[in-house]
Design a protein around this motif. Structure first.
Motif, short mmCIF file in Angstrom:
data_model
loop_
_atom_site.label_atom_id
_atom_site.label_comp_id
_atom_site.label_asym_id
_atom_site.label_seq_id
_atom_site.Cartn_x
_atom_site.Cartn_y
_atom_site.Cartn_z
N ASP A 291 -13.02 6.05 6.93
CA ASP A 291 -12.83 5.09 5.84
C ASP A 291 -12.54 3.70 6.38
N ARG A 292 -11.75 3.63 7.43
CA ARG A 292 -11.43 2.32 8.01
C ARG A 292 -12.67 1.65 8.57
N GLU B 159 0.81 -1.20 0.00
CA GLU B 159 0.00 0.00 0.00
C GLU B 159 0.86 1.27 0.00
N ARG C 89 -1.28 11.24 11.33
CA ARG C 89 -1.84 10.58 12.51
C ARG C 89 -1.93 11.54 13.70
N THR D 3 0.47 2.95 4.67
CA THR D 3 0.77 2.98 6.09
C THR D 3 2.28 3.11 6.29
N LYS E 76 -12.05 -4.65 5.45
CA LYS E 76 -10.59 -4.68 5.51
C LYS E 76 -9.97 -5.07 4.18
N HIS F 286 -10.31 0.96 2.65
CA HIS F 286 -10.24 0.77 4.10
C HIS F 286 -9.04 1.49 4.71
N ARG F 287 -8.01 1.70 3.89
CA ARG F 287 -6.77 2.29 4.43
C ARG F 287 -6.49 3.63 3.77
N ASP G 281 -9.30 9.39 8.01
CA ASP G 281 -8.79 8.03 7.82
C ASP G 281 -9.63 7.02 8.58
N GLU G 282 -10.05 7.37 9.78
CA GLU G 282 -10.79 6.42 10.60
C GLU G 282 -12.18 6.15 10.06
#
Length: 453
Positions: A165-166, A64, A153, A182, A171, A176-177, A162-163
């Motif tokens: 989407d997560r 990713e 972050r 990352t 997953k 999701h990311r 970001d959260e």
């Protein structure tokens, strides 16, 4: 004497001014590279956009961020000249390439003087066909990306983005990311992996090239053939993706930031893909709900209650499905109240839909600003590039304004009922959990999951 002006009511909107947009001319090179161009001779400039089917959805699991890294490092040197030599050449030509990598594509854009176009295309072709990706340049860009990931972050608004989407996407789905990967995946990326990705993904037969500006239409195909005709690598095919769907039950996630004086609220769920049959109705409905300063969300949370400086909703429509998100920042003490009002507005809009007056205002607003988004050669090139990225008809933007003007109450109401889904909406709040968790739980949205990043 002039009659007194009545200032008790705003003046009615004027008539919609005519706007004509021609479809681009279309050609295809023998290697599959799609060519689109529009001649605009008002100023001696040309804007270009090279579209590569090299977005993050094509990256293999575990790597990713590789597509973003490859795009950012693209101008670090070629097989013929160093990164410094390349940058100096761009400076002499009075232009620069901008590389942007998203979920669906990587695009290389530029604007130059018309009489410099041939030279600029020479360097553009070299950059995408013969990238060297020197080890030191890849390492430098990788460190920049890692620093950006760490900083992201630590930013509450970006952490909340970001959260959500997560939480919304499964997953196994790339959405999701974070788009840029990352810390673990980017930190593991090697120059060899970047070079291998570019060799596989930077190919012509799923790509496209757009030129808009002071052009001789009779020479465009010749220029494209000269600079890109010898490019012969083939595309391996798009990676199959799972459906962009969310969890069966609503999740309410509280990200604890001790001592935070404000909270970032996100509400979201999955959305349709770009090019959906009712895309214009979705845009009109979202303008009414949360996409404009005069939207229902903003009038409630900002104007009536003073909970926030601004709240917005948006649809990110991508090739493989998209995302609907509501976003706002509020003071800690009114977090639960703001969340209650936002969810209430979403439920009412889904249940009752818009009014005729709201549809008329939103429709006229979107139709009115449409020409402003098509003024420059760069804007036009970007819009034409969208037709290549999302496999849209060549006349998609030519007809878009009339499709917006044809949206009626029934179409907007259908969009609000179908695409604004409160029962499917997940919730993420980034803030001081010790102060807000109890009140959020009292809203009855669902069990609250809490963690500290």
């Amino acid at each position: 004497m002039r009659a007194p002006v009545d200032r008790s009511e705003p003046p009615p909107p004027g008539p919609i001014r005519p706007f004509q947009l021609d479809p681009p001319s279309a050609e295809v090179l023998g290697n599959g590279l799609r060519i689109r161009f529009l001649a605009r001779s008002q100023v001696p400039l040309v804007s270009g956009c090279l579209v590569l089917d090299a977005g993050e959805t094509g990256v293999a699991p575990g790597a990713e961020g590789l597509a973003v890294l490859a795009g950012d490092a693209l101008q670090g040197g070629t097989e013929r000249r160093s990164g410094v030599e390349f940058a100096e050449a761009m400076e002499r030509l009075g232009t620069a390439f901008s590389v942007s990598t998203g979920w669906d594509a990587a695009t290389v854009t530029f604007t130059c003087l018309a009489d410099r176009l041939d030279e600029v295309l020479l360097y553009l072709s070299e950059a995408v066909r013969l990238p060297a990706y020197p080890d030191d340049e890849v390492a430098r860009v990788r460190e920049q990306r890692l620093a950006a990931i760490r900083q992201r972050r630590m930013q509450p608004s970006q952490l909340a983005d970001d959260e959500i989407d997560r939480v919304v996407f499964v997953k196994e789905h790339p959405y999701h990311r974070p788009l840029s990967g990352t810390a673990a995946s980017v930190g593991a990326a090697t120059p060899e992996a970047v070079r291998a990705f570019a060799k596989e993904a930077y190919v012509p037969d799923r790509g496209g090239f757009v030129l808009v500006g002071d052009l001789d239409p009779g020479e465009v195909l010749e220029k494209a053939e000269t600079h890109f005709g010898g490019w012969s690598d083939t595309y391996p095919g798009r990676r199959a993706l799972p459906a962009a769907t969310g969890p069966a039950l609503r999740r309410v996630v509280l990200v604890h930031r001790p001592g935070a004086v404000q909270s970032e609220i996100r509400i979201g769920h999955s959305a349709p893909a770009r090019g959906a049959a009712n895309e214009e109705a979705i845009r009109v409905a979202n303008t009414i709900f949360g996409g404009a300063f005069t939207s229902r969300l903003n009038l409630n949370l900002r104007e009536e209650n003073g909970f926030t400086y601004g709240v917005r909703s948006r649809f990110a429509l991508r090739r493989n499905g998209g995302a609907f998100t509501i976003g706002a920042a509020t003071a800690t003490e009114v977090t639960a109240a703001a969340l209650r009002e936002a969810m209430g507005e979403l439920q009412r809009f889904h249940r009752e839909g818009p009014t005729e007056e709201e549809v008329s205002r939103a429709r006229d607003y979107l139709a009115g600003i449409f020409p402003l988004q098509m003024e420059t050669t760069a804007q036009l090139a970007s819009r034409v590039a969208e037709t290549l990225i999302f496999d849209l008809p060549d006349d998609h933007h030519v007809q878009a304004r009339e499709r917006i003007r044809s949206v009626d109450l029934g179409a907007a109401a259908e969009a609000s009922a179908r695409h604004f889904r409160p029962d499917d909406a997940a919730v993420v709040v980034v803030g001081d959990a010790d102060r807000i968790q109890e009140e959020i739980e009292a809203l009855g949205l669902g069990p609250v999951e809490r963690f500290q990043p």
